[in-house]
Design a protein around this motif. Structure first.
Motif, PDB file in Angstrom:
ATOM      1  N   VAL A 249      -8.325  26.015  -3.282  1.00  0.00           N
ATOM      2  CA  VAL A 249      -8.277  25.372  -2.103  1.00  0.00           C
ATOM      3  C   VAL A 249      -9.227  25.313  -1.929  1.00  0.00           C
ATOM      4  O   VAL A 249     -10.711  25.053  -2.125  1.00  0.00           O
ATOM      5  N   LYS A 251     -11.397  22.834   1.240  1.00  0.00           N
ATOM      6  CA  LYS A 251     -11.455  23.217   3.090  1.00  0.00           C
ATOM      7  C   LYS A 251     -10.333  22.349   4.320  1.00  0.00           C
ATOM      8  O   LYS A 251      -9.553  21.339   3.316  1.00  0.00           O
ATOM      9  N   ASN A 253      -7.100  23.103   4.158  1.00  0.00           N
ATOM     10  CA  ASN A 253      -6.074  23.166   3.342  1.00  0.00           C
ATOM     11  C   ASN A 253      -5.341  24.819   4.240  1.00  0.00           C
ATOM     12  O   ASN A 253      -6.218  25.298   4.617  1.00  0.00           O
ATOM     13  N   CYS A 272      -1.968  30.932   7.448  1.00  0.00           N
ATOM     14  CA  CYS A 272      -3.831  30.850   7.100  1.00  0.00           C
ATOM     15  C   CYS A 272      -4.496  29.268   7.337  1.00  0.00           C
ATOM     16  O   CYS A 272      -4.180  28.548   6.187  1.00  0.00           O
ATOM     17  N   CYS A 274      -8.080  27.512   5.886  1.00  0.00           N
ATOM     18  CA  CYS A 274      -9.231  27.523   4.636  1.00  0.00           C
ATOM     19  C   CYS A 274     -10.085  26.856   6.164  1.00  0.00           C
ATOM     20  O   CYS A 274      -9.774  25.877   5.878  1.00  0.00           O
ATOM     21  N   VAL A 277     -15.629  27.179   2.338  1.00  0.00           N
ATOM     22  CA  VAL A 277     -15.288  27.288   0.601  1.00  0.00           C
ATOM     23  C   VAL A 277     -16.478  27.062  -0.470  1.00  0.00           C
ATOM     24  O   VAL A 277     -16.790  26.529  -0.405  1.00  0.00           O
ATOM     25  N   ILE A 281     -13.238  32.054  -0.118  1.00  0.00           N
ATOM     26  CA  ILE A 281     -12.752  31.216   0.592  1.00  0.00           C
ATOM     27  C   ILE A 281     -12.911  32.182   1.765  1.00  0.00           C
ATOM     28  O   ILE A 281     -12.695  33.395   2.221  1.00  0.00           O
ATOM     29  N   HIS A 282     -13.239  30.867   3.274  1.00  0.00           N
ATOM     30  CA  HIS A 282     -12.978  31.910   4.480  1.00  0.00           C
ATOM     31  C   HIS A 282     -11.901  31.290   5.569  1.00  0.00           C
ATOM     32  O   HIS A 282     -11.505  29.935   5.253  1.00  0.00           O
ATOM     33  N   LEU A 283     -11.177  32.101   5.255  1.00  0.00           N
ATOM     34  CA  LEU A 283      -9.992  32.088   5.999  1.00  0.00           C
ATOM     35  C   LEU A 283     -10.095  32.524   7.050  1.00  0.00           C
ATOM     36  O   LEU A 283     -11.108  32.844   8.356  1.00  0.00           O
ATOM     37  N   GLU A 293     -12.797  37.217   4.260  1.00  0.00           N
ATOM     38  CA  GLU A 293     -13.187  35.997   2.840  1.00  0.00           C
ATOM     39  C   GLU A 293     -12.270  36.747   1.832  1.00  0.00           C
ATOM     40  O   GLU A 293     -12.388  37.547   1.651  1.00  0.00           O
ATOM     41  N   SER A 306      -2.293  25.873  -1.876  1.00  0.00           N
ATOM     42  CA  SER A 306      -1.689  24.679  -0.051  1.00  0.00           C
ATOM     43  C   SER A 306      -0.867  25.028  -0.296  1.00  0.00           C
ATOM     44  O   SER A 306      -0.128  23.711  -1.004  1.00  0.00           O
TER      45      SER A 306
END
Length: 503
Positions: A249, A251, A253, A272, A274, A277, A281-283, A293, A306
């Motif tokens: 994954v 950024k 995505n 969600c 992203c 990263v 993983i920040h969503l 996260e 993705s």
């Protein structure tokens, strides 16, 4: 008037040398310096010719027993190494001065002028100057020997990520450069879906794997291969391989969470985006602004991928926008983002201005206005095969998911007055780097202040200095306060070798 005679100056009488009869000032030995030197040689026992081992491949000198040092000619480091070669024979004398005498660089000779003192014959102190010649003898070091034997590495760290975009790799490269973990690598080789780091010891490879596990969400596997076995000493020679797989994954995505994972993250929506990263993983949920996260362990227990590749990004124009404020969330909801603004939009593809308009929600309400261009994914006309997305109800799947606002890329590139360093690596057999992907990464750094805090950004002296944080179009920029000056060091001993002798 009475005349008084001044007293005469008292002078010390000379004595005759007991050997040659030359008048000399009195000394404890009662001998002149020439005769004293014929009787006593204080440099006796100190070798006048010494061998120094030098490796031509890596240009390092051997400091016994097994240390190889890089030393420039006539440098302080080389002087220290040469003095250590004769230190054991100078225990009974006092070293006063030492310095190099000039020799031809290709002569395989290093001459050093040494001044020593020693107490001789009834307490007389004798000083003597002599020259020690160091003969350079070629010897291949162990590291170069293993390279020539094609057996130079003991451990390899294979970093892989199964994605079409390498934003996470670009970010990881900058972190490795900042912490200087690439310096211990014997070789760095770029592969199709990752990069390999070769090390001479397992300790260096283990240090890299520990760093990767703390920096990016990944999982590791370790394997060993037996190379040789000494039956007499019962020693084994292994080559170790550390396989590091980074989560697939990146950024920007768009992903679809499983219902169980979405519920555990605070009843988020399954679809969600992203936004970053790092070690996690920040969503963000584009419908509610909820953020969460996901660490590496959680991802591998509930994997997701993705839904769309970056090549499927399409350009839309904002036809209408309505900002949503004070939206209430359901029970058990998680944290909402304070950096984004929720908005409802009507957008239309720029390639189909007479076509259909799409209604969607986005977290980019703080950036977008009517008439702005924005990139996003068209879910209506895309064929997506995902087990979690296929089980969702059709009315809960968004028509369009917007990712980021569009700016003039050519203008941003020309006005960019900073740059990043790159690792020296072997790209043999590899296709040239995708400049578009690297340009996307640079734009992400300009737009994300939290992301660029972890890496070193250097000022580009060839570009003009800009003090504002945005340009004329409002595109974000990197401020001068966040840039570092490139450090340029010269040899501390001076150019062409500084004179080390003291007068």
């Amino acid at each position: 008037m009475e005349y008084v005679q001044a007293p005469a100056t008292i002078s010390q009488a000379n004595i005759l040398c007991c050997t040659c009869g030359v008048p000399i000032p009195p000394n404890p030995a009662n001998m002149c310096v020439a005769c004293l030197r014929t009787q006593v040689d204080i440099s006796e026992g100190i070798p006048k010719q010494v061998t120094v081992n030098f490796c031509k491949q890596c240009e390092r000198y051997l400091q016994p027993p097994a240390t190889w040092m890089s030393c420039a000619l006539e440098s302080r480091e080389l002087l220290s190494l040469c003095l250590k070669k004769i230190k054991s024979s100078m225990t009974k004398v006092r070293l006063i001065d030492a310095g190099f005498l000039w020799t031809e660089p290709h002569s395989k000779r290093i001459k050093m002028k040494v001044t020593i003192q020693k107490e001789v014959m009834n307490g007389a102190i004798l000083q003597q100057v002599f020259v020690v010649e160091f003969v350079i003898q070629y010897q291949m070091c162990d590291d170069c020997h293993r390279v020539e034997a094609k057996d130079f590495w003991k451990a390899v760290v294979q970093v892989r990520q199964k994605t079409t975009h390498k934003k996470t790799f670009y970010y990881l490269e900058q972190l490795i450069l900042k912490h200087k973990l690439h310096q211990n690598a014997l070789n760095i080789k770029e592969m199709n879906d990752g990069i390999d780091f070769y090390y001479s010891t397992r300790q260096h490879a283990q240090k890299m794997t520990d760093f990767l596990q703390c920096t990016v969400p990944c999982r590791s596997k370790t394997s060993q291969r037996l190379i040789s076995h000494d039956i007499h000493s019962n020693t084994f020679n292994y080559k170790s391989t550390y396989s590091m797989e980074i989560v697939p994954v990146c950024k920007d995505n768009v992903i679809c969470l499983s219902p169980k994972l979405a519920q555990s993250l605070g009843n988020m929506g399954q679809v969600c985006v992203c936004v970053r990263v790092t070690s996690t993983i920040h969503l963000i949920d584009p419908n509610t602004l909820q953020i969460a996260e996901v660490d590496g362990g959680t991802f591998w227990r509930n994997p997701f991928s993705s839904l769309c590749s970056p090549r499927q990004l399409e350009e839309f124009i904002v036809m209408d926008i309505d900002v949503l404020r004070n939206q209430k969330l359901g029970a058990g909801a998680g944290i909402r983002s304070n950096k984004h603004l929720l908005a409802e939009l009507w957008v239309q593809k720029t390639a189909e201005m007479d076509g259909q308009q799409y209604h969607c929600r986005t977290y980019l309400g703080h950036l977008l206005n009517i008439g702005d261009l924005v990139q996003g994914y068209d879910f209506v006309n895309s064929n997506i095969n995902d087990e979690h997305l296929n089980k969702m109800k059709p009315h809960t799947i968004p028509d369009v998911v917007l990712i980021k606002k569009c700016y003039d890329r050519n203008r941003r590139s020309k006005r960019r007055n900073w740059k990043l360093h790159e690792m020296d690596r072997d790209r043999e057999g590899m296709a040239p780097n995708d400049e578009r992907q690297y340009e996307d990464f640079l734009e992400d750094l300009e737009e994300d202040e939290a992301l660029r805090k972890n890496i070193n950004i250097y000022r580009d002296a060839s570009k003009i200095a800009v003090e504002s944080d945005t340009d004329e179009e409002g595109a974000p920029r990197v401020s001068l306060a966040e840039m570092l000056e490139e450090l340029s060091l010269t040899d501390a001993t001076g150019e062409d070798g500084a004179e080390m002798m003291t007068e």
